[in-house]
Motif scaffolding. Sequence first.
Motif, PDB file in Angstrom:
ATOM      1  N   LEU A 221     -12.028   0.508   7.859  1.00 13.73           N
ATOM      2  CA  LEU A 221     -12.586  -1.035   7.229  1.00 13.73           C
ATOM      3  C   LEU A 221     -11.022  -2.362   8.130  1.00 13.73           C
ATOM      4  N   LYS A 222     -10.011  -1.184   9.082  1.00 15.07           N
ATOM      5  CA  LYS A 222     -10.351  -2.949   9.196  1.00 15.07           C
ATOM      6  C   LYS A 222      -9.085  -2.074  10.999  1.00 15.07           C
ATOM      7  N   GLY A 223      -9.125  -1.947  12.015  1.00 16.90           N
ATOM      8  CA  GLY A 223      -8.878  -1.057  13.452  1.00 16.90           C
ATOM      9  C   GLY A 223      -9.899  -0.046  13.390  1.00 16.90           C
ATOM     10  N   ARG A 224      -9.831   1.237  14.514  1.00 16.21           N
ATOM     11  CA  ARG A 224     -10.299   1.892  15.061  1.00 16.21           C
ATOM     12  C   ARG A 224      -9.486   3.099  14.732  1.00 16.21           C
ATOM     13  N   PHE A 225     -10.520   4.279  14.279  1.00 22.79           N
ATOM     14  CA  PHE A 225      -9.893   5.757  13.440  1.00 22.79           C
ATOM     15  C   PHE A 225     -10.374   6.811  14.277  1.00 22.79           C
ATOM     16  N   PRO A 226      -9.866   7.727  14.748  1.00 19.85           N
ATOM     17  CA  PRO A 226     -10.040   9.300  14.500  1.00 19.85           C
ATOM     18  C   PRO A 226     -10.989   9.916  13.245  1.00 19.85           C
ATOM     19  N   ASP A 227     -11.249  10.768  13.006  1.00 16.92           N
ATOM     20  CA  ASP A 227     -11.866  11.363  12.391  1.00 16.92           C
ATOM     21  C   ASP A 227     -11.295  11.908  11.422  1.00 16.92           C
ATOM     22  N   SER A 228     -10.074  11.944  11.348  1.00 18.45           N
ATOM     23  CA  SER A 228      -8.851  12.202  10.688  1.00 18.45           C
ATOM     24  C   SER A 228      -7.957  12.006  11.448  1.00 18.45           C
ATOM     25  N   ILE A 229      -6.595  11.279  10.062  1.00 14.84           N
ATOM     26  CA  ILE A 229      -5.153  10.343  10.762  1.00 14.84           C
ATOM     27  C   ILE A 229      -4.304  11.315  10.137  1.00 14.84           C
ATOM     28  N   GLN A 230      -3.110  11.433  10.312  1.00 17.02           N
ATOM     29  CA  GLN A 230      -1.894  12.345   9.512  1.00 17.02           C
ATOM     30  C   GLN A 230      -1.255  10.971   8.622  1.00 17.02           C
ATOM     31  N   VAL A 231      -0.628  10.845   7.501  1.00 19.17           N
ATOM     32  CA  VAL A 231       0.600   9.756   6.868  1.00 19.17           C
ATOM     33  C   VAL A 231       0.996  10.945   6.813  1.00 19.17           C
ATOM     34  N   VAL A 232       2.299  10.698   6.780  1.00 15.37           N
ATOM     35  CA  VAL A 232       4.355  10.650   6.869  1.00 15.37           C
ATOM     36  C   VAL A 232       4.909  10.469   5.524  1.00 15.37           C
ATOM     37  N   HIS A 233       5.195  10.946   4.827  1.00 15.21           N
ATOM     38  CA  HIS A 233       6.155  10.010   3.677  1.00 15.21           C
ATOM     39  C   HIS A 233       6.966  10.903   3.283  1.00 15.21           C
ATOM     40  N   PRO A 234       7.997  10.861   2.765  1.00 14.83           N
ATOM     41  CA  PRO A 234       9.767  10.701   2.884  1.00 14.83           C
ATOM     42  C   PRO A 234       9.057  12.204   1.565  1.00 14.83           C
ATOM     43  N   GLY A 235       9.521  13.451   0.707  1.00 12.46           N
ATOM     44  CA  GLY A 235       9.166  13.982   0.164  1.00 12.46           C
ATOM     45  C   GLY A 235       8.037  15.527   0.215  1.00 12.46           C
ATOM     46  N   GLY A 236       7.933  16.715  -0.226  1.00  7.72           N
ATOM     47  CA  GLY A 236       8.267  17.064   0.009  1.00  7.72           C
ATOM     48  C   GLY A 236       8.468  19.027  -0.587  1.00  7.72           C
ATOM     49  N   ILE A 237       8.191  19.992  -0.650  1.00  5.47           N
ATOM     50  CA  ILE A 237       8.836  21.050  -1.139  1.00  5.47           C
ATOM     51  C   ILE A 237       8.842  22.086   0.253  1.00  5.47           C
ATOM     52  N   LEU A 238      10.004  21.883   0.657  1.00  2.79           N
ATOM     53  CA  LEU A 238      10.199  22.801   2.607  1.00  2.79           C
ATOM     54  C   LEU A 238      11.347  24.305   1.478  1.00  2.79           C
ATOM     55  N   ASP A 239      10.572  25.481   2.430  1.00  2.00           N
ATOM     56  CA  ASP A 239      11.390  26.598   1.723  1.00  2.00           C
ATOM     57  C   ASP A 239      12.348  26.319   0.533  1.00  2.00           C
ATOM     58  N   GLY A 240      11.787  26.059  -0.374  1.00  2.00           N
ATOM     59  CA  GLY A 240      11.975  26.113  -1.696  1.00  2.00           C
ATOM     60  C   GLY A 240      13.319  24.947  -2.071  1.00  2.00           C
ATOM     61  N   VAL A 241      13.368  23.837  -1.407  1.00  2.00           N
ATOM     62  CA  VAL A 241      13.743  22.587  -1.405  1.00  2.00           C
ATOM     63  C   VAL A 241      13.459  21.247  -1.356  1.00  2.00           C
ATOM     64  N   GLY A 242      13.282  20.511  -2.865  1.00  2.00           N
ATOM     65  CA  GLY A 242      11.721  19.855  -2.436  1.00  2.00           C
ATOM     66  C   GLY A 242      12.257  18.187  -2.879  1.00  2.00           C
ATOM     67  N   GLN A 243      12.129  17.319  -1.945  1.00  2.00           N
ATOM     68  CA  GLN A 243      12.685  15.942  -2.418  1.00  2.00           C
ATOM     69  C   GLN A 243      11.237  14.880  -2.337  1.00  2.00           C
ATOM     70  N   THR A 244      11.454  13.768  -2.549  1.00  2.00           N
ATOM     71  CA  THR A 244      10.064  12.302  -2.282  1.00  2.00           C
ATOM     72  C   THR A 244      11.265  11.406  -3.023  1.00  2.00           C
ATOM     73  N   ASP A 245      10.417  10.174  -3.160  1.00  2.00           N
ATOM     74  CA  ASP A 245      11.293   9.031  -3.244  1.00  2.00           C
ATOM     75  C   ASP A 245      10.101   8.296  -3.892  1.00  2.00           C
ATOM     76  N   SER A 246      10.922   6.675  -4.325  1.00  2.00           N
ATOM     77  CA  SER A 246       9.198   5.915  -4.909  1.00  2.00           C
ATOM     78  C   SER A 246       8.868   5.465  -3.524  1.00  2.00           C
ATOM     79  N   SER A 247       9.003   5.258  -2.492  1.00  2.00           N
ATOM     80  CA  SER A 247       8.375   4.900  -1.066  1.00  2.00           C
ATOM     81  C   SER A 247       6.816   5.881  -1.566  1.00  2.00           C
ATOM     82  N   ALA A 248       6.891   6.726  -1.716  1.00  2.00           N
ATOM     83  CA  ALA A 248       5.671   7.397  -1.245  1.00  2.00           C
ATOM     84  C   ALA A 248       4.980   7.818  -2.060  1.00  2.00           C
ATOM     85  N   PRO A 249       3.643   7.221  -1.889  1.00  2.00           N
ATOM     86  CA  PRO A 249       2.202   7.132  -2.698  1.00  2.00           C
ATOM     87  C   PRO A 249       1.966   8.963  -3.344  1.00  2.00           C
TER      88      PRO A 249
END
Length: 641
Positions: free
Chosen positions: A87-115
């Motif tokens: 809808l605005k800009g040029r895009f490939p077939d897929s993109i990556q978005v990166v946000h704080p948070g998730g669970i990795l090796d039993g440790v997890g984190q997130t915060d309010s700025s992440a959808p």
Amino acid sequence: MSEPRTTSPARRFRNRKRLFRGLSVALCFCALSLGVSAGSSRLQTLEQRSDTAGAICIGRVIQHEAFLHPASLRIHTRSWIQVTEALKGRFPDSIQVVHPGGILDGVGQTDSSAPGLQVNQERLFFLRLRNDGTLFVPGGDSGAPVLENPTATQRKIGLRGAEPQSLPDRVRSLFPFPESAGLDLTPMFDPPGPRVQSTPGTATSASGASRRFTTADRGEAIEYIVDADALPEGITPTQALNSLRRAFDLWSSVTSLKFSFGGVTSFGQAAASAGLRDGRIWVQLHDLYGVIQDPAQLGVGGNDFLISSIFPDGGMGGNVAGVEFLPVTQGYVTIKHSNPAMRNLQTFEEVLGHEVGHVLSLLHSSEDPSENNPVLRDALMYRTAHEDGRGARLGAYDPPVVQKIYPRGNTPPFAYDRIFTGVTTPGPVPTLPGINQIEFRAYDLQGDAVTLSVVDQRDSGSGKLVLEGNVVRFLPTGFFSGPRLDPANSFYSLVFLRASDGINGSPFRFVKVIAMQGDQHPRNAPDGLPDDWVAEYFGSAAAAVAPDADADGDGVSNLNEFLTGTNPRSANDPLRIRTIGRARVEWDAMPYDLFEVHGTRDFQNWFRIGNPVGAAGSTAGLSLTGLEAQVPVLLRIFRVP
């Protein structure tokens, strides 16, 4: 808080070996920094959001992958988005978005700025680039609304009109030539290949379990530490600390929570990374470390919590009215001090109160910027700052919600983890107090009667733990011995227990057998004292050592010398009170031993002072600060058997 705000919630041991090996299993707790942090932000129109976005697309969430960010050393999550329309800009077939948070090796984190992105969701993505070149959605969920149907989506985003028009249509009308209007993202991303695999546990909202501080269940205060290296223009340190105190007082006035000020110090890093996961709240009255990148966001608040591999859906944080919780290990707040709105002391205080609500695991009352329900819109936990001079003030919505997590007047019971050594013999083990048994005591601030129940049981084939009243007994399956294991992650036999008052339940607590010692002497008549222990102190495993005798004449039986880890041949090696003063009393201990401090004023009637103390090392102690009225003429230290 920020100006109208958005939030991103995060929803979420047996080798049966022959003895001598034990069972070494990680209970796998993960510290999760919660997306119930949500930042406050100022309201933006669709046109404003579209204008500030570098690129906009409709896309479907296809995969997640968690990783450790090399700069912040915090967990982040890459989400792969299959682009269905630019809808605005040029895009490939897929993109990556990166946000704080998730669970990795039993440790997890997130915060309010992440959808709260979930696989297979179709969303409208308003995208921006960070300085490090990664793509992100500003403003949490409001920056990536779910496309259900036009009317529902408009209700969520607060766009209404006589003739409803879908959000995508409105964006299309703004950018009739999408490719020339925004960023060209095509050089940034390679097509997803086999390497793009979902790491187990990366969908941080999968479990749906909420979380809570358990400190209040024990009647103890949560300490908060403050970093005031910078403040909003025009606000003095005294004003800032007073506003913060009022923000905490606001929540304690309607719950069982208590808070205590732990001082001002420079964290030297972002608040979310500064904590030690020791139950404290880290408040940063500035954003010198660039945590908040959305220009409309005024603050962010969240918490870290533990997830057990045995109880991933909650329980280690207690049960309130039938709802299981995960335990919070620390909280954090960051304030966007440079935002002009924060120069107003009342708005500053309101944002602090709002972000503390997120630390306590509250979500927004509404995500709709045009919310018409006055109860939801008037709430302190509404998505945006009211900026009307109200300061830190709760609305009608806030107290009943926070009380579902921290009930006022009926807190859950609490208890302590226990460990002990198992003793085995060729035949029946002699019945001696403290041998192959331990007392599991539970406590309740309101004095309610509690019942105990077993919630999970594990062993390595060495024997079974059974609950009889408030005593846990070990029933070995044979005669053998094994080394002492690390209580943190290993055991020979394990049971998790819960105390309930009929309404609320304590966090799950374990009882473990972490060492196995054999006893076959005197021959054909074992006395219950392990042979290795007898040989160590009396020269031979075959020595005649009566459990109820006192070999060193210090008033402590041989049996109790074994149970407390002291030398039965030395009267100079008892458990001693090391220090005692007006502020604190300390004494010798063994790790995981449980003690109660008792007092008397008439030398006849004894009562418990403060909370029980679970020893973490070779000494234990009780702070007497705040307990002055309870401290009597005489104190004694009672070791729970």
